[in-house]
Structures are given as structure tokens and as C-alpha cells.
Design a protein around this motif. Structure first.
Motif, short mmCIF file in Angstrom:
data_model
loop_
_atom_site.label_atom_id
_atom_site.label_comp_id
_atom_site.label_asym_id
_atom_site.label_seq_id
_atom_site.Cartn_x
_atom_site.Cartn_y
_atom_site.Cartn_z
N ASP A 290 16.96 76.01 33.27
CA ASP A 290 15.56 76.22 32.93
C ASP A 290 15.43 77.51 32.14
O ASP A 290 16.14 78.49 32.43
CB ASP A 290 14.69 76.33 34.19
CG ASP A 290 14.60 75.01 34.95
OD1 ASP A 290 15.02 73.97 34.39
OD2 ASP A 290 14.10 75.03 36.09
N GLU A 292 12.74 80.26 31.51
CA GLU A 292 11.46 80.74 32.01
C GLU A 292 11.08 82.05 31.32
O GLU A 292 11.95 82.84 30.95
CB GLU A 292 11.53 80.95 33.52
CG GLU A 292 11.81 79.67 34.29
CD GLU A 292 11.75 79.86 35.80
OE1 GLU A 292 11.51 81.02 36.24
OE2 GLU A 292 11.94 78.87 36.53
N TRP A 294 9.04 85.48 32.13
CA TRP A 294 8.45 86.32 33.16
C TRP A 294 7.82 87.54 32.49
O TRP A 294 8.22 87.92 31.38
CB TRP A 294 9.51 86.83 34.14
CG TRP A 294 10.28 85.79 34.87
CD1 TRP A 294 10.03 84.44 34.93
CD2 TRP A 294 11.45 86.01 35.67
NE1 TRP A 294 10.97 83.80 35.71
CE2 TRP A 294 11.86 84.74 36.18
CE3 TRP A 294 12.19 87.12 36.02
CZ2 TRP A 294 12.97 84.58 37.00
CZ3 TRP A 294 13.29 86.98 36.85
CH2 TRP A 294 13.68 85.72 37.34
N HIS A 300 6.08 84.91 37.05
CA HIS A 300 6.34 83.74 36.22
C HIS A 300 5.15 83.50 35.29
O HIS A 300 4.01 83.37 35.75
CB HIS A 300 6.59 82.51 37.09
CG HIS A 300 6.86 81.26 36.32
ND1 HIS A 300 5.86 80.42 35.89
CD2 HIS A 300 8.03 80.71 35.90
CE1 HIS A 300 6.40 79.40 35.24
NE2 HIS A 300 7.72 79.55 35.24
N THR A 303 7.29 78.14 32.10
CA THR A 303 8.60 77.49 31.95
C THR A 303 8.63 76.89 30.56
O THR A 303 7.93 75.92 30.26
CB THR A 303 8.82 76.40 33.01
OG1 THR A 303 8.81 77.01 34.31
CG2 THR A 303 10.15 75.69 32.80
#
Length: 808
Positions: A290, A292, A294, A300, A303
Motif C-alpha cells: 500500500d 499511504e 501521512w 493517515h 491511501t
């Protein structure tokens, strides 16, 4: 329990003892050393490496130790998921390191010693803060990896963390704008090492549903659930932020962190997290992950992509994955991501004009991605300047085509201008690579002046390489050479220091002059100033003769090689010498490009562990970098006539060295490493040109690499005759020339499994060939331990003395 690998006994008989000359069985053999003249060259102190600051005001001189001992190489090693791990350190099992750091002023050459470095230092992963006031680095001990920092105002080094750095998948270290360090640490809550089961829970099963899934040959793959548990354990990581006082805080959630990258403004982090299911067919680099986004506190944000397992990919070197790839931050923007997506399903056989699309996405990443550009080849990267100027790179392996397009990122609908379109193999018409400078974000961007981009090129020519610095005009597509290396030196630009490229640092060398750094100013027209004073490491061979020679193949193709002869050697007086020819074949799609001269007669005679040049001290002539081009123009593939062309190349090289009065036609050996070993075995199968051969860490049976090898894109089932004809194993019965086989017992290179040498040796032995097989314990594709290197040179020396120099 960590995997243990059985150390295969060295297959050898001691050639120097007559009563053992006919022994055929395995025997234990202690490590041997070659003649003193060769051993002294191996033991020469390595030259330091240099790393420049972004401004170029100073350089870090990084002093290295020599080769590690076999005891160091024999430390426990875990080989899983295509990764080699030192379980004691939670880092790579095999990596180079530095033992000392010196700060040197670029303009006046003043040196200052960094103080407070750890005892028995094994330093690496150097990272300079954005304000160039600090250097972060790691130190590896026998029990782990710690993070250190050097204050460049005091030159004091101090330890910032305990041994918590997780470097299994690379050492992720980056500075934030406020001088904190973001790094990948071991997850402090990961628990204990998984215990090996006393017995397996069941069989290991793989299944396919009928879809074609061609797979190349990889080493060190997962083989069972316990391997999976070990990989998950050692990859388990936590991002950490540490300040200059050593205060740490975790950032985001832990996981199997593949990579992380801080945005230019320091506000966001892209994190790649490996997911399950794992695979037993491909390495961890192709496992699902994945991507992602941040924020700097680990929250988070988005995604961006969920990349599936990359186990099934179309055939061909231009094949790629579907979905987003090459996800990176734009260097010229505070927080803008860009990436590429294939439109052809990753299949090079699909014909379409817009094969790839490059997308961008600005913070806060809530909008839809914007199309930046579409291209017809595969994406090779973008060199950024500002929002009005960037260079987009694309290429196609099958045709060796490279294309560079000037684009305006602020106007994505505006068609770019192709400024370079050429064969990637064509060194005569290569304008080179851009020069970079550092922007306000601390990122590398193009150094340019209006439409001019500053470039450095190898400067290939019929007389050999003469590097140069130029201003390449992206409107007129012409270059203005600002500076060029001059004979009898080989000199190249290492760092440009000002905006108009009139002041820069070069690396200057010649045949017997050790490479050193020089300060050059073309505007002031003052004499260049030598910055470093690295000593010549090989005083004993300073007087040898080195020559770039050119000759023709029987079909008229121009070839070249570098010839070394002993100090003071005169063919007219001293007669003919035994010859060691060393080579590595290359494939080309153009005869004109294949005929180009590569290399320079002015480069420093640098020795490495695998060099053939050592034997010039033993009275041999050396033909190094002997060109072995394999050409296939148009629809013809190079390998369709591999053997014919290979033999023709060797015949031309031999005719040259003999006609020059240097070599004795009856005392010529051929050798090579990896694909050069494959070449050597083929030459001994299909000709009687040589007195002996040396083949190190090769692949000899191409049916063991059935989905392509080297630059061969066709599968075995598409071109079985090519595979069979090119496989020395299939032609072992033809070998009448003595051949020495050497292989690292822990070879980690795709396709060159140690079993390749083992089976080839058995085939040769079964047909009565004169051969010898040497397995080097704990060695990979390249050999590292001092004992292994010295023993390899001893093996080669004994072989050459018996079957070449003193041939009956």
C-alpha cells in the motif's frame, strides 16, 4: 531457527604437487595466496571516497577499510524474500562501510578530522541536513545499527539513538526542515523471534489457475510459512522522529515499511507498506504493498494506491506492472506527487501511441489526479526545474531508443518538444546527463540558464572517451561545449559550483596518475588547483604500458581493446608473451553503434578483486575490455547468430595481438565473470582458439533460465534452438580446452545459481574434459573476503602457469 547453508567442500587438486596431479575426487584445501607481486596489489590501501555538500563548499572524505575477513563473511545470514539479512543487526548481511570521516574545504583544500566517532566504526547512510550544519549517519556493530550525528561547526560526532535502526530493506534517513531526523526503526513492540516448528504443518503447495505467469529465476525466495514469519518479523518497522538532543517519538503505525519519502516542505510522508499474500515465486520487491500519505505527525491522510502482488507479468524487458508506479514528490513543489500508469496492461506487445500516462496530485490530495503527459515508450523519470520547465525521459529497451522531451508542467495540455532522440547505446552522440543544483526545499533540480541546460557527457569518440561539460540549448537542440578533458588525461566534472558553470570540481587521472579532485575556474582563467592528494596505491605497476587498440572483425566491424604489457617490454627484443584476454559480451541493435570505441587509454589503471591486470606482473600481456559485440539489426535478434559472432570477435582479437608481435598464438587464455564466464565456456565449446579458459560465477544451462536471460527477451519455448545452441552445458562434449570454473557458494545473482557450475563441471568431467571446479564458501556473485580473493587469484595463477605460460 535461521537457515543454515551447507558449505560445499572446495573441489580441487593441488597442481603444484606432481603426485596429486591426477586426483579427480573432492579434497579439502586451505586458502592459498598468489605470488607476492599480486598479493601486494590486493593488499594495497583502498582510496577514500568523496561526498560533496549540496552547495559544493565542502566534501566529506570517507576512508574505507580493506576487504573483510572470511570470519566476518561467515557470520549468520538469513536469505529470505530475495533479501540477505544479518539477524544480529537487523540490517543487510553484506554491505560496504567507512571507518573515518574527514571534512575538506573545496576551495582551499583545508582538512579537518571529525572527532568522537565510535571505535571500530562501520559507518554508512550519510545524510546532510538542509542547512548543511549537520550530517546524520549510521554505525553498525556486531549487535545492531545506531544513528549518529556530526555537528559540522565543532566536528564532533555523537550517538543519537541506541541500536534501533531497521535497515533490512535499506536505511531510510531524511532530514526535516527544522533539523530533526526521520528514520526507519525496529518496531519496539514486535515481540520475540519466531520459533522454528519442530515439524511442518503440511506440504508447501503452489497452484495456477491456467493464466500464463512467466517467471524469471530469482535467488533466496521464500520457501515455507516459517520463512514468511521471519520476513514479517525482520521487516516490522516503526517510523521515528529524533531531534538533535536524542529525543524520539514514533510517527504513524508500525508495519513492514518498504520505503518512506518526506515531501519537500516537510509536511507529508509517503510510506510504502508491504502486505500479504507473500509469494514463493518473486522477491519481496514484488509483494503487494500500500502507498499511504501521512502528515508529519503520522496521521493517515490518504491511501494513494494498493499495489497487488506482481507475480504475473507479460514477457519482455519492456513489460511492467499495471497501476501506479514510480510514485515520487516533485522536487520543485512543496507537496505535489507524480507517478506513471501503463495504458497497455504492461504488455509491450500491445501497440498504442499513448502507452503511459504521468499523473500529478497536489496537497491536500483530495482532488482527482491531473494528467501531466502521455508518452509512447516506458517512463524513465523526470528532471524538474520549476513549474514552467522539466525534462521528461522515456525509453524502449527492445529498440534501445531513448527520448527526452522538454515540457511545461503548468500547461499539461501543451505538447512538449523532443530535444533528444537517440539510441541509448550510441556513445558518440550522447549529450550526457543534466547538472543539478539545490533549490529552497533542499531538492536537486536542473541547473539551467534560460533555455540552456548544463550537461556532462562521457564524450565518446573514435579516439576514446574525452568527457566534457556543455550548455545544451533546448530550443535549438544544439550544445556549446564549455570545457573538455584534454589528452593525456581522463578528466570529468564531479561537481559544478556556480550558476553559470564556470567554476567546478573535476576528477583528473591518467594511466599512472591516481585520480584526484581539482578546482577549475574557466572564467578567471587561473591554473586548476589540486584539492586532494590521494597517493598512488600501486607503485609496483606504474611503469606498465597501457594502449587502446583498434582492429576489425572479419565482416568489417570495428573492435577495440585495452592492452597492457609489462614495464619495459619491447616486442622486437623480448619476443612474444603469453596472453590473458578478458571480456564481457554485449548485444546491440546497430552495427554502427556496436563498432564505437568504448573506454579511454588515459584512465587510471585501477585494480579490483576480479581484474585480469594482476598478471602483467607475471610476464603476461593483458587484453582487457576486449569488445565482444553481438549485433542483430532490424528484425534479427542479436542472439540468433551469437556463437558465430562471438568466435569472430575472438579470432579478430587474437589476430591483432599476434600480428602486433606481442602475443604467442599458442599461449592465449580467455576469461570472464558472470556473462563473461558464459562467453568463455561458449568460446571453448565452439573453437580451438585458446590454450585455457577461466570462467567465474557463470550460467551454463539456459533451460534453467527459460523466461529470458541477459538481453534475450524470448522464452525458451519461443526460441529453443537459440537457448540450446547458446548453452555450454548442451555443448560440453565439444570442449577440449582446459577450463577453470570458480563460483561463490552463496551466489545471489538471478540465473547464476551455484548449481550451474556444479552441473556444468559434471558434464565436462563426464566427457573427459580437463576442468577444475572451485566453490568459495560464503561468497556471493561478487567475491568479498580477502581470503577468497587471494585464493581465487592463486587458482587462476596456477591454471595460467600450467596451461598457458608453460604449455607443452
Amino acid at each position: 531457527m535461521i537457515k543454515k547453508f551447507y558449505s560445499i567442500a572446495i573441489l580441487a587438486w593441488v597442481l603444484s604437487l606432481p603426485f596429486l596431479a591426477k586426483v579427480q575426487a573432492q579434497e579439502a584445501l586451505s586458502y592459498q595466496t598468489p605470488p607476492k607481486a599480486i598479493a601486494d596489489l590486493v593488499n594495497a590501501a583502498p582510496t577514500p571516497l568523496v561526498s560533496f555538500s549540496r552547495s559544493g563548499d565542502f566534501m566529506l572524505v570517507l576512508e574505507r577499510s580493506g576487504n573483510p575477513s572470511i570470519e566476518e563473511l561467515a557470520q549468520p545470514e538469513l536469505r529470505i524474500g530475495g533479501i540477505r539479512i544479518n539477524p544480529a543487526t537487523n540490517g543487510p548481511s553484506r554491505t560496504g562501510s567507512f571507518e573515518n570521516v574527514i571534512l575538506k574545504n573545496t576551495r582551499n583544500g583545508q582538512e579537518q578530522q571529525v572527532k568522537g566517532l565510535p571505535a571500530n566504526a562501520r559507518l554508512g547512510s550519510f545524510s546532510l541536513s538542509r542547512d548543511e550544519k549537520y550530517v546524520a549517519l549510521t554505525n553498525t556493530s556486531n549487535t545492531g545499527i545506531s544513528l549518529w550525528v556530526v555537528d559540522l561547526s565543532t566536528l564532533e560526532a555523537r550517538k543519537l539513538t541506541d541500536e534501533i535502526v531497521n535497515a533490512v530493506y535499506g536505511t531510510g534517513i531524511t532530514w526535516t526542515p527544522d533539523n530533526q531526523i526521520l528514520f526507519t526503526a525496529i518496531n519496539p513492540n514486535r515481540g520475540g523471534l519466531p520459533k522454528a516448528p519442530l515439524a511442518p504443518k503440511g506440504p508447501t503447495v503452489q497452484e495456477t489457475s491456467g493464466n500464463a505467469a512467466p517467471s524469471r529465476t530469482y535467488q533466496d525466495l521464500l520457501t515455507n510459512p516459517y520463512d514468511e514469519a521471519l520476513l514479517e518479523y525482520f521487516m516490522d518497522s516503526q517510523l521515528m522522529l529524533v531531534n538533535l538532543q536524542g529525543n524520539k517519538k514514533p510517527i504513524g503505525k508500525p508495519g513492514m515499511i518498504k520505503s518512506m519519502d518526506l515531501s519537500p516542505n516537510g509536511q507529508y510522508i509517503t510510506v510504502e507498506l508491504i502486505q500479504k499474500p507473500f509469494s514463493y515465486l518473486v522477491p519481496a520487491s514484488r509483494f503487494p504493498y500500500d502507498v499511504e500519505i501521512w502528515d508529519i505527525n503520522g496521521k493517515h491522510v490518504k491511501t494513494l494506491a494498493q499495489i497487488p502482488l506482481d507475480e504475473v507479468r507479460p514477457t519482455g524487458f519492456d513489460a511492467t506492472v499495471t497501476g501506479p508506479r514510480s510514485i515520487s514528490w516533485r522536487a520543485d513543489k512543496p507537496a505535489t506527487l507524480f507517478w506513471v500508469e501503463a495504458q497497455d496492461g504492461g504488455d509491450p506487445r500491445v501497440k498504442m501511441d499513448e502507452r503511459e500516462i504521468i499523473y500529478t496530485l497536489d496537497a491536500p490530495f483530495s482532488a482527482q489526479p491531473s494528467k501531466l503527459a502521455g508518452i509512447g515508450y516506458r517512463f524513465r523519470g523526470i528532471y524538474w526545474s520549476d513549474d514552467n520547465f522539466a525534462l521528461l525521459n522515456e525509453g524502449w529497451f527492445a529498440s534501445r531508443q531513448q527520448k527526452v522531451t522538454r515540457i511545461n508542467p503548468s500547461k499539461p495540455s501543451e505538447k512538449g518538444t523532443v530535444i533528444i532522440e537517440r539510441s541509448s547505446d550510441d556513445i558518440y552522440n550522447d549529450p550526457g546527463s543534466p547538472v543539478f543544483t539545490t533549490n529552497s526545499f533542499g531538492r536537486s533540480v536542473l541547473l539551467r540558464k534560460g533555455d540552456d541546460v548544463f550537461m556532462t557527457s562521457e564524450g565518446g569518440s573514435p579516439e576514446g572517451s574525452m568527457p566534457y561539460l556543455s550548455a545544451f540549448n533546448t530550443k535549438t537542440k544544439t550544445e556549446k561545449i564549455l570545457w573538455r578533458s584534454q589528452a593525456p588525461y581522463y578528466e570529468r566534472v564531479a561537481k559544478v559550483l556556480n550558476a553559470d558553470a564556470t567554476e567546478f570540481v573535476t576528477i583528473k587521472e591518467s594511466t599512472d596518475i591516481q585520480p584526484n579532485y581539482w578546482l577549475v575556474n574557466t572564467r578567471k582563467r587561473i591554473a586548476p588547483i589540486q584539492i586532494t592528494q590521494f597517493a598512488h596505491p600501486y607503485e609496483s605497476i606504474k611503469g606498465i604500458k597501457k594502449e587502446l587498440v583498434k582492429y576489425k572483425r572479419n565482416d568489417g566491424l570495428d573492435l577495440s581493446a585495452i592492452v597492457y604489457t609489462p614495464e619495459g617490454y619491447d616486442p622486437a627484443k623480448d619476443g612474444r608473451l603469453p596472453v590473458l584476454m578478458w571480456a564481457y559480451p554485449r548485444e546491440y541493435k546497430s552495427a554502427a553503434v556496436a563498432a564505437q570505441v568504448r573506454g579511454s587509454k588515459y584512465t587510471f589503471t585501477r585494480l579490483n578483486w576480479g581484474s585480469p591486470i594482476y598478471w602483467v606482473t607475471q610476464g603476461y600481456a593483458i587484453m582487457d575490455q576486449t569488445e565482444m559485440p553481438i549485433v542483430g539489426e532490424g528484425d534479427e535478434e542479436p542472439n540468433d547468430t551469437f556463437v558465430v559472432q562471438l568466435v569472430a570477435n575472438a579470432e579478430a582479437a587474437i589476430d591483432y595481438i599476434v600480428d602486433a608481435g606481442i602475443g604467442d598464438r599458442n599461449r592465449i587464455a580467455v576469461g570472464g565473470h558472470s556473462y563473461g564466464a558464459f562467453m568463455t565456456a561458449n568460446l571453448l565449446s565452439h573453437s580451438n582458439l585458446f590454450a585455457a579458459g577461466i570462467a567465474r560465477s557463470g550460467a551454463y544451462n539456459r533451460t534453467l533460465t527459460p523466461f529470458g536471460f541477459q538481453y534475450e527477451q524470448r522464452t525458451y519455448w519461443e526460441a529453443p534452438e537459440v537457448y540450446n545452441t547458446m548453452s555450454p552445458f548442451m555443448n560440453a562434449h565439444k570442449v577440449k580446452t582446459p577450463i577453470l570454473l570458480i563460483h561463490g557458494e552463496a551466489d545471489n545473482n538471478s540465473g547464476t545459481f551455484p548449481i550451474q557450475s556444479e552441473r556444468y563441471y559434471n558434464a565436462l568431467k563426464g566427457h573427459g574434459a580437463t576442468t577444475r571446479l572451485v566453490f568459495l564458501p560464503h561468497e556471493s556473485h561478487g567475491y568479498a573476503a580477502k581470503e577468497s580473493i587471494l585464493h581465487t587469484l592463486w587458482e587462476q595463477h596456477v591454471w595460467l602457469e600450467k596451461y598457458v605460460k608453460n604449455r607443452n
